[in-house]
Design an enzyme around this catalytic site. Structure first.
Site, PDB file in Angstrom:
ATOM      1  N   HIS A 190       0.850  -1.190   0.000  1.00  0.00           N
ATOM      2  CA  HIS A 190       0.000   0.000   0.000  1.00  0.00           C
ATOM      3  C   HIS A 190       0.880   1.233   0.000  1.00  0.00           C
ATOM      4  CE1 HIS A 190      -3.008   2.979   1.285  1.00  0.00           C
ATOM      5  NE2 HIS A 190      -3.896   2.133   0.805  1.00  0.00           N
ATOM      6  N   GLU A 208      -7.611  -4.798  -0.537  1.00  0.00           N
ATOM      7  CA  GLU A 208      -8.112  -5.456  -1.731  1.00  0.00           C
ATOM      8  C   GLU A 208      -8.236  -6.974  -1.556  1.00  0.00           C
ATOM      9  OE1 GLU A 208      -5.080  -4.383  -4.412  1.00  0.00           O
ATOM     10  OE2 GLU A 208      -5.599  -2.256  -4.458  1.00  0.00           O
TER      11      GLU A 208
END
Length: 357
Positions: A243, A302
């Site tokens: 991320h 995700e």
């Protein structure tokens, strides 16, 4: 300046992303304290306290009425529109809604994705869209419009957890886009439509679907280590890991993983699918640490988003639209905040082209 890293572009009371410590705070509440304790409607009252009603019950009723208004656009679905991807068709439908800076426009923008996404999924499957029901919560109605059945408590709680978890997340690409457009006083609908355009990119909201492609390719837990090692050796990105902000594990991943386990087989979560995902997660984290020891690449939102939405019956090409159904609350809140406290966003650039003759 590439990517505007570390540039402060806004002051906000809406959310704080603490990347070093892996914490997400929304309106003064940690994500952990919100999930399971506050509904999506309750979070909306916190995000938009001076625009929406102050009580969860009132917002639930107002949002239900807004879903009914949004459903009027579903009657205008045509073959060309249904032939588009869910995300592209969602953009067309959102573009048909009225614009402005008032409460009714805000409610309609927040309500519409939860109506349009199930309607488009059903239309693409040659099924009749199902109208909203004013007596249901936002999450419950979205699921009922998808399947035609009254969802169980497990499914409702799972989707509500997802909507709360993704409702706001600092100045991400789509939210920043919404604030830029709102700063021009173009209206909430214009801000949301622009944000949706940013969200569809594979580096933002378009990423969860490929997580399932990865799980399908691995197929069994025993294949995980070898398959992932092969992907890394070819320079491929492992979807669902790493991320831009978090230097530790994404806290949203933990909340969604917990939601999956609570969902269980009764709610549609296949135990073998979850076991495969957990094996892939363990193998991926180990492989990434070995191959890239200088980078922090932990599980992100995700990975378990893909599993949760799959278990709830959403096709993977609709995941971006479901993401929008949760994040739209944050988009409208940031647009509202920008209008109230900001000014036209107009950064400078450094010219590096050829000199004038």
């Amino acid at each position: 300046m590439s990517g505007l890293d570390d540039v402060i572009a806004a002051e906000t009371r809406l959310s704080e992303v603490d990347g070093l410590n892996g914490r997400l705070v929304i309106c003064g509440h940690s994500l952990e304290s919100l999930v399971g304790q506050k509904s999506f409607e309750a979070v909306l009252t916190m995000l938009l306290p001076d625009l929406l009603s102050s009580s969860e019950e009132a917002v639930r009723a107002e949002l239900a009425q807004a879903r009914l208004r949004a459903f009027r656009e579903v009657a205008r679905l045509d073959t060309d529109l249904v032939s588009l991807s869910v995300t592209e068709a969602l953009r067309v439908l959102m573009a048909r809604l009225p614009d402005g800076e008032d409460k009714l426009v805000a409610l309609l923008q927040i309500a519409a994705p939860a109506v349009f996404v199930p309607a488009l999924i059903r239309a693409k499957a040659r099924k009749k869209p199902i109208p909203p029901h004013i007596g249901r919560s936002h999450a419950a109605d979205m699921l009922a419009m998808l399947t035609g059945d009254l969802p169980g408590d497990e499914q409702i709680k799972a989707l509500d957890t997802y909507l709360v978890t993704v409702s706001d997340h600092g100045l991400n690409a789509s939210t920043f886009t919404a604030r830029v457009v709102a700063s021009t006083r173009a209206g909430y609908a214009s801000a949301v439509l622009a944000a949706l355009g940013a969200l569809k990119g594979p580096l933002h909201g378009g990423a969860p679907g490929p997580v399932l492609d990865m799980l399908d390719a691995v197929a069994t837990p025993d294949n995980a280590t070898a398959w992932l090692a092969g992907e890394i050796s070819r320079g491929e990105r492992l979807m669902g890991f790493g991320h831009r902000i978090y230097r530790v594990r994404d806290p949203r991943a933990d909340e969604l993983k917990s939601a999956l386990k609570r969902l269980g087989a009764a709610g549609g979560m296949d135990a073998n699918r979850l076991a495969l995902a957990e094996a892939v997660e363990r193998a991926a984290l180990a492989a990434l640490r070995a191959a890239k020891p200088d980078r922090v690449l932990e599980t992100n939102v995700e990975f378990f988003t893909a599993l949760l939405l799959e278990a709830l019956g959403f096709p993977r090409d609709a995941f971006t639209g479901v993401f929008a159904a949760g994040r739209v609350g944050g988009w409208v809140a940031h647009a509202h905040e920008q209008i109230a406290t900001g000014r036209l966003i107009r950064p400078q650039s450094v010219y590096v082209g050829p000199k004038a003759a």
